[in-house]
Design a protein around this motif. Structure first.
Motif, PDB file in Angstrom:
ATOM      1  N   THR A 177      20.029  38.633  42.131  1.00  0.00           N
ATOM      2  CA  THR A 177      21.329  38.122  41.715  1.00  0.00           C
ATOM      3  C   THR A 177      22.012  39.124  40.784  1.00  0.00           C
ATOM      4  OG1 THR A 177      20.291  36.933  39.882  1.00  0.00           O
ATOM      5  CG2 THR A 177      20.592  35.728  41.927  1.00  0.00           C
ATOM      6  N   ALA A 178      21.913  40.411  41.128  1.00  0.00           N
ATOM      7  CA  ALA A 178      22.526  41.438  40.289  1.00  0.00           C
ATOM      8  C   ALA A 178      24.010  41.150  40.128  1.00  0.00           C
ATOM      9  CB  ALA A 178      22.330  42.816  40.922  1.00  0.00           C
ATOM     10  N   LEU A 179      24.495  41.267  38.910  1.00  0.00           N
ATOM     11  CA  LEU A 179      25.890  40.981  38.647  1.00  0.00           C
ATOM     12  C   LEU A 179      26.740  42.168  39.084  1.00  0.00           C
ATOM     13  CD1 LEU A 179      25.543  39.406  35.110  1.00  0.00           C
ATOM     14  CD2 LEU A 179      25.778  38.235  37.299  1.00  0.00           C
ATOM     15  N   PRO A 180      27.927  41.904  39.605  1.00  0.00           N
ATOM     16  CA  PRO A 180      28.799  43.012  40.017  1.00  0.00           C
ATOM     17  C   PRO A 180      29.276  43.810  38.818  1.00  0.00           C
ATOM     18  CG  PRO A 180      29.938  40.900  40.219  1.00  0.00           C
ATOM     19  CD  PRO A 180      28.496  40.590  39.935  1.00  0.00           C
ATOM     20  N   GLY A 181      29.530  45.077  39.061  1.00  0.00           N
ATOM     21  CA  GLY A 181      30.003  45.952  38.005  1.00  0.00           C
ATOM     22  C   GLY A 181      31.509  45.875  37.843  1.00  0.00           C
ATOM     23  N   PRO A 182      32.050  46.610  36.865  1.00  0.00           N
ATOM     24  CA  PRO A 182      33.491  46.544  36.588  1.00  0.00           C
ATOM     25  C   PRO A 182      34.364  46.908  37.784  1.00  0.00           C
ATOM     26  CG  PRO A 182      32.313  47.676  34.817  1.00  0.00           C
ATOM     27  CD  PRO A 182      31.329  47.486  35.933  1.00  0.00           C
ATOM     28  N   GLU A 189      34.977  38.278  42.351  1.00  0.00           N
ATOM     29  CA  GLU A 189      35.727  37.091  42.753  1.00  0.00           C
ATOM     30  C   GLU A 189      34.882  36.166  43.624  1.00  0.00           C
ATOM     31  OE1 GLU A 189      38.848  34.419  43.123  1.00  0.00           O
ATOM     32  OE2 GLU A 189      38.551  36.105  41.752  1.00  0.00           O
ATOM     33  N   ARG A 190      34.106  36.743  44.551  1.00  0.00           N
ATOM     34  CA  ARG A 190      33.284  35.910  45.432  1.00  0.00           C
ATOM     35  C   ARG A 190      32.206  35.183  44.652  1.00  0.00           C
ATOM     36  NH1 ARG A 190      32.251  39.506  48.760  1.00  0.00           N
ATOM     37  NH2 ARG A 190      30.145  40.125  48.142  1.00  0.00           N
ATOM     38  N   LEU A 191      31.563  35.890  43.714  1.00  0.00           N
ATOM     39  CA  LEU A 191      30.510  35.243  42.923  1.00  0.00           C
ATOM     40  C   LEU A 191      31.096  34.160  42.020  1.00  0.00           C
ATOM     41  CD1 LEU A 191      27.530  35.129  42.145  1.00  0.00           C
ATOM     42  CD2 LEU A 191      27.960  36.919  40.454  1.00  0.00           C
ATOM     43  N   TRP A 192      32.277  34.420  41.471  1.00  0.00           N
ATOM     44  CA  TRP A 192      32.890  33.415  40.600  1.00  0.00           C
ATOM     45  C   TRP A 192      33.291  32.169  41.393  1.00  0.00           C
ATOM     46  CZ3 TRP A 192      32.888  32.000  35.891  1.00  0.00           C
ATOM     47  CH2 TRP A 192      33.864  31.139  35.393  1.00  0.00           C
ATOM     48  N   GLN A 193      33.766  32.366  42.606  1.00  0.00           N
ATOM     49  CA  GLN A 193      34.211  31.234  43.412  1.00  0.00           C
ATOM     50  C   GLN A 193      33.063  30.500  44.103  1.00  0.00           C
ATOM     51  OE1 GLN A 193      37.217  30.020  43.547  1.00  0.00           O
ATOM     52  NE2 GLN A 193      38.360  31.644  42.507  1.00  0.00           N
ATOM     53  N   GLU A 194      31.994  31.224  44.486  1.00  0.00           N
ATOM     54  CA  GLU A 194      30.963  30.637  45.331  1.00  0.00           C
ATOM     55  C   GLU A 194      29.577  30.607  44.706  1.00  0.00           C
ATOM     56  OE1 GLU A 194      30.993  32.930  48.900  1.00  0.00           O
ATOM     57  OE2 GLU A 194      33.158  32.641  49.269  1.00  0.00           O
ATOM     58  N   GLY A 195      29.379  31.253  43.559  1.00  0.00           N
ATOM     59  CA  GLY A 195      28.042  31.360  42.985  1.00  0.00           C
ATOM     60  C   GLY A 195      27.533  30.068  42.390  1.00  0.00           C
ATOM     61  N   LEU A 196      26.230  30.029  42.149  1.00  0.00           N
ATOM     62  CA  LEU A 196      25.632  28.914  41.437  1.00  0.00           C
ATOM     63  C   LEU A 196      26.132  28.912  39.990  1.00  0.00           C
ATOM     64  CD1 LEU A 196      21.963  29.281  42.718  1.00  0.00           C
ATOM     65  CD2 LEU A 196      23.705  27.705  43.567  1.00  0.00           C
ATOM     66  N   PHE A 197      26.011  27.763  39.344  1.00  0.00           N
ATOM     67  CA  PHE A 197      26.535  27.639  37.980  1.00  0.00           C
ATOM     68  C   PHE A 197      25.909  28.691  37.058  1.00  0.00           C
ATOM     69  CE2 PHE A 197      25.990  25.727  33.708  1.00  0.00           C
ATOM     70  CZ  PHE A 197      27.322  25.795  33.312  1.00  0.00           C
ATOM     71  N   LEU A 203      27.791  35.786  34.898  1.00  0.00           N
ATOM     72  CA  LEU A 203      28.898  36.685  35.238  1.00  0.00           C
ATOM     73  C   LEU A 203      29.962  36.674  34.147  1.00  0.00           C
ATOM     74  CD1 LEU A 203      30.464  38.467  37.271  1.00  0.00           C
ATOM     75  CD2 LEU A 203      31.385  36.357  38.244  1.00  0.00           C
ATOM     76  N   LEU A 204      30.336  35.475  33.688  1.00  0.00           N
ATOM     77  CA  LEU A 204      31.370  35.382  32.667  1.00  0.00           C
ATOM     78  C   LEU A 204      30.917  36.050  31.370  1.00  0.00           C
ATOM     79  CD1 LEU A 204      34.213  34.130  32.267  1.00  0.00           C
ATOM     80  CD2 LEU A 204      33.068  32.170  31.220  1.00  0.00           C
ATOM     81  N   ALA A 205      29.664  35.835  31.000  1.00  0.00           N
ATOM     82  CA  ALA A 205      29.142  36.454  29.776  1.00  0.00           C
ATOM     83  C   ALA A 205      29.123  37.969  29.897  1.00  0.00           C
ATOM     84  CB  ALA A 205      27.745  35.926  29.480  1.00  0.00           C
ATOM     85  N   SER A 206      28.756  38.470  31.079  1.00  0.00           N
ATOM     86  CA  SER A 206      28.708  39.918  31.275  1.00  0.00           C
ATOM     87  C   SER A 206      30.099  40.531  31.164  1.00  0.00           C
ATOM     88  CB  SER A 206      28.094  40.222  32.649  1.00  0.00           C
ATOM     89  OG  SER A 206      28.153  41.607  32.934  1.00  0.00           O
ATOM     90  N   LEU A 218      39.749  35.380  34.054  1.00  0.00           N
ATOM     91  CA  LEU A 218      38.969  34.873  35.178  1.00  0.00           C
ATOM     92  C   LEU A 218      38.700  33.378  35.005  1.00  0.00           C
ATOM     93  CD1 LEU A 218      37.351  35.505  37.780  1.00  0.00           C
ATOM     94  CD2 LEU A 218      35.372  35.942  36.307  1.00  0.00           C
ATOM     95  N   LEU A 219      38.325  32.976  33.810  1.00  0.00           N
ATOM     96  CA  LEU A 219      38.061  31.569  33.544  1.00  0.00           C
ATOM     97  C   LEU A 219      39.311  30.724  33.765  1.00  0.00           C
ATOM     98  CD1 LEU A 219      36.274  29.273  32.521  1.00  0.00           C
ATOM     99  CD2 LEU A 219      36.769  30.018  30.184  1.00  0.00           C
ATOM    100  N   ALA A 220      40.455  31.249  33.400  1.00  0.00           N
ATOM    101  CA  ALA A 220      41.698  30.480  33.535  1.00  0.00           C
ATOM    102  C   ALA A 220      42.033  30.185  34.990  1.00  0.00           C
ATOM    103  CB  ALA A 220      42.844  31.236  32.877  1.00  0.00           C
ATOM    104  N   THR A 221      41.564  31.021  35.928  1.00  0.00           N
ATOM    105  CA  THR A 221      41.915  30.820  37.337  1.00  0.00           C
ATOM    106  C   THR A 221      41.303  29.543  37.909  1.00  0.00           C
ATOM    107  OG1 THR A 221      40.024  32.150  38.117  1.00  0.00           O
ATOM    108  CG2 THR A 221      42.113  33.306  37.710  1.00  0.00           C
TER     109      THR A 221
END
Length: 544
Positions: A177-182, A189-197, A203-206, A218-221
């Motif tokens: 579950t490596a987090l995407p880079g900058p 976007e895909r992980l934020w929309q479809e990932g597990l909680f 992702l948000l913390a990273s 990102l959170l606001a979206t």
């Protein structure tokens, strides 16, 4: 394959299993006669059916060979340090709950320090140590970050082959579950929309750690569509890098339908002294505290709120007091801890924080007032107010019941620089002993500064000579083993003998104290040796 009888069916095999489970006296095996020969017939039939079942199987294709593990380019661990690691990871002697530990060092408690030191030097873990290292990290979650950093990419390769080590893939960048880079906007976007909680929280913390504004945007979206419990966890991630630019988003969260989300948003806004919420709280809190100049000595007067109106509740004030707490004092405490501390010098006659804290308080409001200011100082990371509320470490109130509890003092100490923190705790121990110092020692940087280390050893020696109950100091002794600077080991030589026990001493106390000091000395010498085995730390690194 030709056989004299047809291949067995699933039902025939089931019949044999049933006969074996029930017993041949209750169920006769298929094709056998009841009686004393039935058990033998059952075993013969089972053997024959087993051969037939196996003969009907076709060999499967060999699995593809796994790809080699990624190369670890870090320098190898020195030989002496590798042998030390094997000892730390092996079965370790330790104490049972409440039992005597003997004079040998507790290797289990030295492993976290060793991992910190080896990571500071940038060595790679020996391949043969990785399974034991992963097992240790699986058993102790506190070890995982340092253990996985030391284990490196080969640990991830092993974790993909062993389900017991899957935690490494979830916890490490580069795992499954490596987090995407900058630069990976589409993956983000895909992980934020479809990932597990849990993946979305990570992702948000990273992102927040490297680009606070991007994380908030990102959170606001998806904010309006998130569940209340998820909004609470996401909002908590904004503590990292909290800045005035977060205020508009947090102000909107004050109108959230979840009370917990509203309370967290209000807490974050109150940590921004320039926010509109902080200004509103300053007005409310300022109306509650004033200086009475009609008395011989200027005195603080407190007038707690008489109600919690809708505007206060929107700004995070909880209207319902916990059991045993008066509503007015409950509301008052919340207002003061959310108000900017810069409010008070201007409000209270230009006095400094030290002068304000020294003022008497009328009508038994002292504890409530100072406790609220303590919470505000911790939340706003205000060192000047923390110093004022801490007071001198030798003051009588520092060692017993007073306006500021020891738990509050420990939090206040966390706002001070490490050297100042250590000096204050050393002064506290010198004045009040060790009986109340455990919480305070826990917030001091490791290894302890020399004045603090000397204060701890001197206080332990005083407690031993006084015939104090030795087991009540076992927690402090354990901290000393992990936190005392190894350079202090020479000061323990005079404490290793069994002392003469006073008549009123606890039975066996002298032997326990001698054993504990022996273990402390051996542990410090071992920590010094472990540091030598690793070699000098990298610039800015930390030793053992």
């Amino acid at each position: 394959m030709n056989t004299s009888s047809p291949l067995p069916t699933a039902s025939a095999w089931d019949e044999l299993i049933t006969a074996a489970l029930l017993g041949t006296d209750r169920r006769t095996p298929p094709g056998a006669a009841p009686g004393r020969d039935a058990p033998t017939a059952l075993l013969d039939a089972a053997a024959a059916e087993t051969v037939r079942r196996r003969a009907g199987l076709r060999p499967g294709r060999a699995a593809p060979r796994p790809e080699p593990a990624a190369e670890d380019l870090r320098p190898p661990l020195p030989g002496a340090a590798a042998r030390r690691l094997a000892l730390l990871l092996a079965d370790r002697p330790g104490a049972g709950a409440g039992g005597r530990r003997g004079a040998s060092p507790d290797l289990m408690e030295l492993l976290p320090q060793w991992l910190t030191a080896v990571n500071a030097r940038g060595f790679a873990a020996p391949a043969e140590s990785l399974p034991a290292l992963l097992d240790a990290a699986r058993a102790r979650t506190d070890l995982r970050p340092a253990a996985l950093e030391f284990a490196g990419p080969r640990a991830l390769w092993l974790a993909r082959l062993n389900p017991d080590w899957r935690f490494a893939l979830r916890a490490t960048r580069g795992g499954d579950t490596a987090l995407p880079g900058p630069a990976e906007a589409e993956r983000t976007e895909r992980l934020w929309q479809e990932g597990l909680f849990a993946e979305r929280v990570a992702l948000l913390a990273s992102i927040r750690s490297r680009d606070p504004d991007a994380a908030r945007e990102l959170l606001a979206t998806t904010w309006s569509t998130e569940r209340a419990e998820d909004r609470l966890m996401f909002l908590d991630s904004l503590r990292t890098g909290l800045a005035p630019r977060d205020e508009p988003f947090l102000e909107q969260a004050l109108a959230d339908r979840s009370r917990n989300v509203r309370a967290t948003a209000a807490e974050l806004l109150s940590a921004l002294p320039g926010s509109a919420l902080a200004a509103r709280m300053a007005v409310r809190a300022g109306a509650c505290v004033a200086v009475d100049h009609t008395r011989d000595t200027p005195t603080l007067l407190v007038e707690a709120p008489h109600e919690c109106d809708a505007a206060m509740e929107r700004d995070g004030v909880s209207p319902h007091a916990p059991p045993g707490r008066g509503e007015r004092s409950w509301w008052f405490g919340q207002l003061l801890e959310a108000a900017p501390l810069a409010t008070w010098p201007a409000r209270l006659g230009g006095r400094t924080p030290q002068q304000i804290v020294a003022l008497p308080v009328a009508d038994d409001w002292l504890s409530e007032l100072h406790a609220a200011w303590c919470r505000a100082a911790v939340r706003q990371r205000d060192a000047d107010w923390a110093r004022a509320l801490l007071g001198a470490p030798s003051s009588p109130g520092a060692g017993g019941p007073g306006a500021v509890s020891l738990a509050e003092r420990a939090k206040l100490l966390g706002t001070l620089p490490p050297s100042e923190r250590a000096a204050w705790v050393a002064g506290f121990i010198a004045a009040h002993g060790l009986s109340e110092a455990f919480q305070l020692l826990g917030v001091c940087s490791v290894p302890w500064a020399a004045p603090l280390g000397r204060a701890v050893v001197d206080a332990l020696n005083i407690a031993r000579d006084a015939g104090s109950y030795p087991w009540s100091f076992s927690g402090v002794m354990g901290l000393a083993e992990r936190c005392l600077d190894p350079a202090e080991s020479s000061r323990l030589d005079a404490l290793l003998a069994v002392p003469d026990e006073p008549e009123d001493a606890s039975p066996g106390a002298g032997g326990y104290w001698a054993e504990a000091f022996q273990r402390l000395g051996r542990t410090l010498r071992l920590r010094a040796l472990m540091a030598e085995e690793l070699g000098p730390p990298a610039p800015g690194g930390q030793g053992t």
